[in-house]
Write an enzyme that holds these catalytic residues in place. Structure first.
Site, PDB file in Angstrom:
ATOM      1  N   TYR A  77      75.144 -27.118 -10.164  1.00  0.00           N
ATOM      2  CA  TYR A  77      75.465 -27.037 -11.600  1.00  0.00           C
ATOM      3  C   TYR A  77      76.429 -28.142 -11.984  1.00  0.00           C
ATOM      4  CZ  TYR A  77      73.058 -22.641 -12.066  1.00  0.00           C
ATOM      5  OH  TYR A  77      72.084 -21.685 -12.108  1.00  0.00           O
ATOM      6  N   HIS A 214      66.341 -14.746 -19.455  1.00  0.00           N
ATOM      7  CA  HIS A 214      65.216 -15.628 -19.790  1.00  0.00           C
ATOM      8  C   HIS A 214      63.894 -14.872 -19.893  1.00  0.00           C
ATOM      9  CE1 HIS A 214      67.596 -19.278 -19.315  1.00  0.00           C
ATOM     10  NE2 HIS A 214      68.008 -18.850 -18.135  1.00  0.00           N
ATOM     11  N   HIS A 240      66.563 -18.303 -11.522  1.00  0.00           N
ATOM     12  CA  HIS A 240      66.595 -18.616 -12.961  1.00  0.00           C
ATOM     13  C   HIS A 240      67.361 -17.580 -13.757  1.00  0.00           C
ATOM     14  CE1 HIS A 240      65.631 -21.061 -16.357  1.00  0.00           C
ATOM     15  NE2 HIS A 240      64.790 -20.223 -16.915  1.00  0.00           N
ATOM     16  N   ASP A 241      66.952 -16.317 -13.705  1.00  0.00           N
ATOM     17  CA  ASP A 241      67.785 -15.276 -14.302  1.00  0.00           C
ATOM     18  C   ASP A 241      68.865 -14.916 -13.286  1.00  0.00           C
ATOM     19  OD1 ASP A 241      67.147 -14.840 -16.925  1.00  0.00           O
ATOM     20  OD2 ASP A 241      65.446 -13.540 -16.451  1.00  0.00           O
TER      21      ASP A 241
END
Ligand code: NAG
Length: 325
Positions: A77, A214, A240-241
């Site tokens: 990130y 998402h 992703h989630d």
């Protein structure tokens, strides 16, 4: 010598990419079992409990006799790595996952955040020289004899990313969305058809089914899921989630397993409308990870929190799974 090997490997990859994905071999244990940990959405220099999750992964890894680690993407990130010399690689990976049980191969896909930086950097052999555990490719296979894991590069599927104004994506390897996706799916389909493994697992960054922030990824539902159903895939694992979840498909044996809680989690962010609640077996919006163990007949999936406590355990046999639908 290693340079020569590298050159040869790259040549082989190009030759076999004609309908076949690159393959890594992970021999099963002598008792015929395979164990791994799946973790997603993690690289934040230890912040947001990343270090605590890492510690518990080490502990559980020891306990289950970990063979390798599967990373579902969003490895670094906020914007992936800016080059193969980005210190974030060591600060978020090498210096965090230090437990002895985690000194195994890590197999990673790219997430959308990884595409916001230099996506090629994460695929570079320079990173393997810095930390030999690191294996990140776009789409590839880990062949653990009784289990075959098919890693799929899902970011290029998502049409919205091509028109987003807030972020830029590293599309150097994706000159045309449709051509890229079509050729990837053709190679995947061929590899799935040829697979003789008892258990077939597909791994991607984006969810096919999720009640998290998402939710479902419609392109994967339309383009990837039908190929999985036709070819007897048992499990789909994604990130992703930023949560942990287990959802059963309604008309196939496929189980959707989200492990995207490696650091910052979405707390209280549930989107229940996209799914039939009956098929949701487990949902946890805090941090943690998942372990998986396979034998020729049985599978065991376990989800853990930051204390290493078991949140959800699901045990099945190949026979039960395929006769229940
Ligand atoms: C770390 O985990 C604990 C226990 O789940 C939680 O209460 C806390 O909010 C987490 N901290 C962060 C920064 O996410």
């Amino acid at each position: 010598m290693s340079n020569l090997c590298l050159v040869l490997c790259i040549c082989v990859t190009v030759v076999v990419s004609n309908g076949e994905l690159q393959r890594f071999i992970e021999p099963a244990k002598s008792d015929g079992s395979v164990s791994f940990i799946t973790i997603g959405d993690w690289g934040r220099r230890g912040d947001y409990n990343q270090s605590i999750v890492a510690y518990q992964m080490g502990r559980i890894g020891e306990k289950i006799g970990l063979d390798f680690v599967v990373s579902t993407g969003d490895n670094f990130y906020d914007n992936g790595l800016f080059s193969e010399y980005d210190p974030n690689f060591k600060e978020s990976f090498s210096n965090i996952y230090t437990a002895s049980s985690l000194q195994k191969q890590w197999y990673s896909v790219l997430g959308n955040h990884d595409y916001r930086g230099d996506a090629e950097a994460q695929l570079s052999s320079v990173l393997r020289e810095i930390d030999s555990r690191w294996v990140c490719l776009r789409s590839f296979i880990v062949d653990a004899e009784l289990v075959e894991i098919f890693f799929v590069d899902t970011t290029p599927f998502v049409k919205d990313y091509y028109t987003e104004v807030d972020h830029t994506y590293d599309w150097r390897a994706v000159p045309s969305r449709n051509t890229y996706v079509k050729s990837l799916l053709r190679d995947l389909k061929g590899s799935l058809k040829r697979s003789k493994a008892t258990w077939k697992i597909v791994v991607g960054h984006h969810a096919i089914r999720s009640i998290g922030h998402h939710g479902d990824t419609k392109e994967l539902n339309q383009e990837l899921l039908p190929i999985m159903k036709e070819n007897g895939v048992d499990l789909y694992m994604n990130g992703h989630d930023h949560c942990l979840e287990h959802i059963s498909d309604e008309d196939s044996p496929i189980q959707f397993l989200t492990s995207g809680a490696g650091s910052k989690a979405w707390r209280g962010d549930i989107n229940p409308v996209t799914n039939n609640p009956k098929s949701v077996r487990f949902y946890y919006d805090g941090q943690g990870f998942m372990s998986a163990r396979f034998t020729h007949s049985d599978a065991e999936i376990v989800f853990y929190d930051v204390f290493g406590e078991v949140l959800h355990k699901w045990v099945t046999s190949k026979q039960t799974l395929h006769s229940s639908v």
